[in-house]
Design a protein around this motif. Structure first.
Motif, PDB file in Angstrom:
ATOM      1  N   LEU A  21     -14.609  52.088 -24.007  1.00 46.92           N
ATOM      2  CA  LEU A  21     -14.491  52.074 -22.257  1.00 46.92           C
ATOM      3  C   LEU A  21     -13.345  52.635 -21.927  1.00 46.92           C
ATOM      4  O   LEU A  21     -12.906  53.583 -21.219  1.00 46.92           O
ATOM      5  N   ARG A  22     -12.023  52.734 -22.795  1.00 51.27           N
ATOM      6  CA  ARG A  22     -10.936  53.698 -22.817  1.00 51.27           C
ATOM      7  C   ARG A  22     -11.250  54.875 -22.753  1.00 51.27           C
ATOM      8  O   ARG A  22     -10.903  55.724 -21.864  1.00 51.27           O
TER       9      ARG A  22
ATOM     10  N   ASP B 227      -4.516  52.119  -9.244  1.00 54.32           N
ATOM     11  CA  ASP B 227      -3.104  51.536  -9.040  1.00 54.32           C
ATOM     12  C   ASP B 227      -3.162  49.968  -9.722  1.00 54.32           C
ATOM     13  O   ASP B 227      -2.568  49.173  -9.192  1.00 54.32           O
ATOM     14  N   TYR B 228      -4.117  50.027 -10.786  1.00 53.76           N
ATOM     15  CA  TYR B 228      -3.996  48.660 -11.604  1.00 53.76           C
ATOM     16  C   TYR B 228      -4.268  48.882 -12.924  1.00 53.76           C
ATOM     17  O   TYR B 228      -4.823  50.013 -13.281  1.00 53.76           O
ATOM     18  N   ASN B 229      -3.986  47.869 -13.807  1.00 58.50           N
ATOM     19  CA  ASN B 229      -4.145  48.019 -15.199  1.00 58.50           C
ATOM     20  C   ASN B 229      -5.486  47.353 -15.606  1.00 58.50           C
ATOM     21  O   ASN B 229      -5.936  46.511 -14.863  1.00 58.50           O
ATOM     22  N   ILE B 230      -5.862  47.921 -16.859  1.00 58.83           N
ATOM     23  CA  ILE B 230      -7.446  47.237 -17.247  1.00 58.83           C
ATOM     24  C   ILE B 230      -7.028  46.792 -18.551  1.00 58.83           C
ATOM     25  O   ILE B 230      -6.606  47.420 -19.583  1.00 58.83           O
ATOM     26  N   TYR B 231      -7.449  45.406 -18.722  1.00 60.55           N
ATOM     27  CA  TYR B 231      -7.344  44.826 -19.947  1.00 60.55           C
ATOM     28  C   TYR B 231      -8.582  44.307 -20.729  1.00 60.55           C
ATOM     29  O   TYR B 231      -9.430  43.840 -20.101  1.00 60.55           O
ATOM     30  N   ALA B 232      -8.695  44.289 -22.002  1.00 57.63           N
ATOM     31  CA  ALA B 232      -9.700  43.314 -22.743  1.00 57.63           C
ATOM     32  C   ALA B 232      -9.004  41.878 -23.212  1.00 57.63           C
ATOM     33  O   ALA B 232      -8.045  41.944 -23.433  1.00 57.63           O
ATOM     34  N   TYR B 233      -9.905  41.069 -22.980  1.00 61.65           N
ATOM     35  CA  TYR B 233      -9.301  39.650 -23.323  1.00 61.65           C
ATOM     36  C   TYR B 233     -10.177  39.061 -24.306  1.00 61.65           C
ATOM     37  O   TYR B 233     -11.299  38.939 -24.250  1.00 61.65           O
ATOM     38  N   ASP B 234      -9.514  38.889 -25.564  1.00 62.19           N
ATOM     39  CA  ASP B 234     -10.062  38.109 -26.757  1.00 62.19           C
ATOM     40  C   ASP B 234     -11.146  38.894 -27.400  1.00 62.19           C
ATOM     41  O   ASP B 234     -12.263  38.657 -27.729  1.00 62.19           O
TER      42      ASP B 234
ATOM     43  N   VAL C 290      -4.600  39.296 -25.240  1.00 66.67           N
ATOM     44  CA  VAL C 290      -4.734  40.352 -23.953  1.00 66.67           C
ATOM     45  C   VAL C 290      -4.229  41.914 -24.916  1.00 66.67           C
ATOM     46  O   VAL C 290      -3.296  41.902 -25.222  1.00 66.67           O
ATOM     47  N   HIS C 291      -5.339  42.792 -24.591  1.00 65.97           N
ATOM     48  CA  HIS C 291      -5.105  44.058 -25.036  1.00 65.97           C
ATOM     49  C   HIS C 291      -5.307  45.173 -24.169  1.00 65.97           C
ATOM     50  O   HIS C 291      -6.308  45.019 -23.225  1.00 65.97           O
ATOM     51  N   MET C 292      -4.269  45.913 -23.988  1.00 66.10           N
ATOM     52  CA  MET C 292      -4.507  46.994 -22.810  1.00 66.10           C
ATOM     53  C   MET C 292      -5.663  47.783 -23.086  1.00 66.10           C
ATOM     54  O   MET C 292      -5.676  48.476 -24.146  1.00 66.10           O
ATOM     55  N   ILE C 293      -6.546  48.132 -22.162  1.00 67.43           N
ATOM     56  CA  ILE C 293      -7.544  49.289 -22.281  1.00 67.43           C
ATOM     57  C   ILE C 293      -6.934  50.514 -21.592  1.00 67.43           C
ATOM     58  O   ILE C 293      -7.016  51.510 -22.506  1.00 67.43           O
ATOM     59  N   LEU C 294      -6.269  50.457 -20.601  1.00 68.75           N
ATOM     60  CA  LEU C 294      -5.953  51.369 -19.815  1.00 68.75           C
ATOM     61  C   LEU C 294      -4.767  51.274 -18.910  1.00 68.75           C
ATOM     62  O   LEU C 294      -4.956  50.382 -18.057  1.00 68.75           O
TER      63      LEU C 294
END
Length: 434
Positions: free
Chosen positions: A361-362, A340-347, A327-331
């Motif tokens: 995307l970031r 009001d939420y985080n956005i992640y990339a998975y694998d 899991v890596h943070m995008i924003l």
């Protein structure tokens, strides 16, 4: 007939003739007086209509704030901007000026000019040297042909201290009064000191129609995104840079044809608009293809959509690194106020293709090239139109969208989790660890 009777009749006829002549002379004098009144030359300072910068069309074109007798106001954004720039509660008061035109019943312009200036003189405030400021108010009714000659004059008040006055709008019954209002208590040195009171600048009815498109000096700019022969519609994408109750100012994106006309476009929202267009919101504006060459420019708006681009597509790339972190943070939601939420990339990593231009995307989210809400709205439409598969979870409403080469998950759990994950096509909600 006796001689005396003949004399009496002759006298009567003579008197009648004299009366008729006098009446004719009197009528001629009255007619001449009326002609003199009608043909009276304008007072000094009144400009002939064909050269008058204060005719309605010219005044609109010049960007003056206008109040007409048929309950319409033009260029309201100029007044709003002046209040924003010079009001005492502004974060950074800056020099500005505005010209206000009110028309008499006969159509003559009454001209008011208000200027806010920052002086070179300073005074001490809270231990710091602060520049003195002043409002300068000029009033000109020399073009009011039907006022008395003594009243046709220009007055100037250049002693309205900006540290105790502010420009404001105040509701008074059915009217909105624009006034310079006292916002501080003044200690007068002696009885001969100038007494300061609120100064009314102008007023207009609360239900006045705000008009933004009423000039003949317009230029047509075609746009290929929308152009029907019946309506001659055009459109452009841009970002909201100023937002008010009845209108917004939009900065068209680079490359939009309309930027050849202006980099700021005023969009009338209508009096009963309920939409909220916050500063920074991306919009698509559809309008009848003419641009009024004021500043900001104005268009006859047909519709506004909260939309960043006509075409976009997410691009998911499988993880290239050897890291065990999937899991890596995008924003992070703290980076943008609108989420009001985080956005992640998975694998893997996520890019986006917007109108044939690819970027991370970031980067796109940070630069407002696209919004996550638009991406989610597209996923919902794709699911509705059976272009993709998806599922809803009984955890409060979390959604899973399955594309050919990636999966998008939007959490909506009862415990408050709202984050977004974009990952491999085999990713499921069970792969996400809290």
């Amino acid at each position: 007939m006796k001689k005396s009777e003949k004399i009496g009749i002759g006298t009567l006829i003579l008197v009648s003739i004299v009366i008729i002549v006098l009446l004719a002379i009197n009528r001629t004098m009255i007619q001449q007086e009326a002609r003199n009144l009608t043909e009276q030359k304008p007072a000094e300072g009144i400009i002939k209509e064909e050269n008058n910068e204060y005719s309605l069309e010219k005044a609109i074109e010049n960007g003056y704030f206008i109040i007409t007798n048929d309950n319409k106001i033009y260029n309201k954004d100029k007044l709003d901007r002046f209040i924003k720039n010079t009001g005492i509660n502004s974060k950074n008061r800056i020099e500005d000026s505005i010209k206000i035109i009110q028309y008499t019943i006969e159509g003559d312009p009454i001209i008011t000019e208000l200027i806010y200036k920052i002086k070179d003189e300073t005074y001490e405030f809270s231990g710091k040297q602060v520049n003195k400021t002043t409002y300068i108010l000029k009033h000109d009714n020399t073009q009011d042909k039907w006022s008395s000659e003594a009243d046709r004059k220009i007055t100037v008040d250049d002693d309205i201290p900006g540290d105790v006055f502010t420009i404001t709008e105040r509701k008074d019954g059915d009217y909105i009064n624009v006034e310079l209002a006292l916002c501080a208590q003044i200690c007068y040195v002696d009885e001969n000191s100038k007494i300061y009171e609120n100064i009314q600048i102008c007023s207009y009815r609360e239900n006045a129609e705000t008009v933004t498109t009423s000039a003949s000096n317009v230029t047509q700019y075609p746009n290929s995104s929308i152009n029907t022969s019946e309506e001659n519609l055009s459109s452009f994408y841009g970002k909201v840079v100023e937002s008010y109750q009845y209108y917004i100012i939009v900065e068209p994106n680079e490359g939009e044809e309309i930027r050849k006309s202006a980099d700021r476009i005023s969009i009338n929202l209508g009096k009963y608009n309920d939409a909220l267009y916050e500063v920074g919101t991306n919009v698509k504006v559809t309008y009848k293809g003419y641009v009024m060459e004021t500043y900001p420019a104005q268009v006859d708006k047909v519709s506004i959509e909260i939309k960043s681009a006509e075409n976009f597509e997410l691009r998911f790339y499988d993880k290239q690194s050897q890291s065990n972190e999937k899991v890596h943070m995008i924003l992070d939601k703290s980076e943008k106020d609108k989420y009001d939420y985080n956005i992640y990339a998975y694998d893997g990593s996520v890019n986006i293709l917007i109108d044939e231009k690819e970027m991370s995307l970031r980067e796109a989210l940070l630069q407002n090239k696209i919004t996550m809400n638009e991406i989610l709205a597209k996923a919902n439409n794709d699911l509705k139109d059976n272009r993709i598969k998806g599922d809803v979870y009984r955890d409060g409403g979390s959604m899973e969208y399955k594309y050919d080469n990636y999966t998008l998950i939007k959490f909506h759990r009862l415990d408050g989790k709202r984050d977004v994950y974009i990952g491999t096509k085999d990713m499921t909600i069970n792969d996400i660890k809290d």
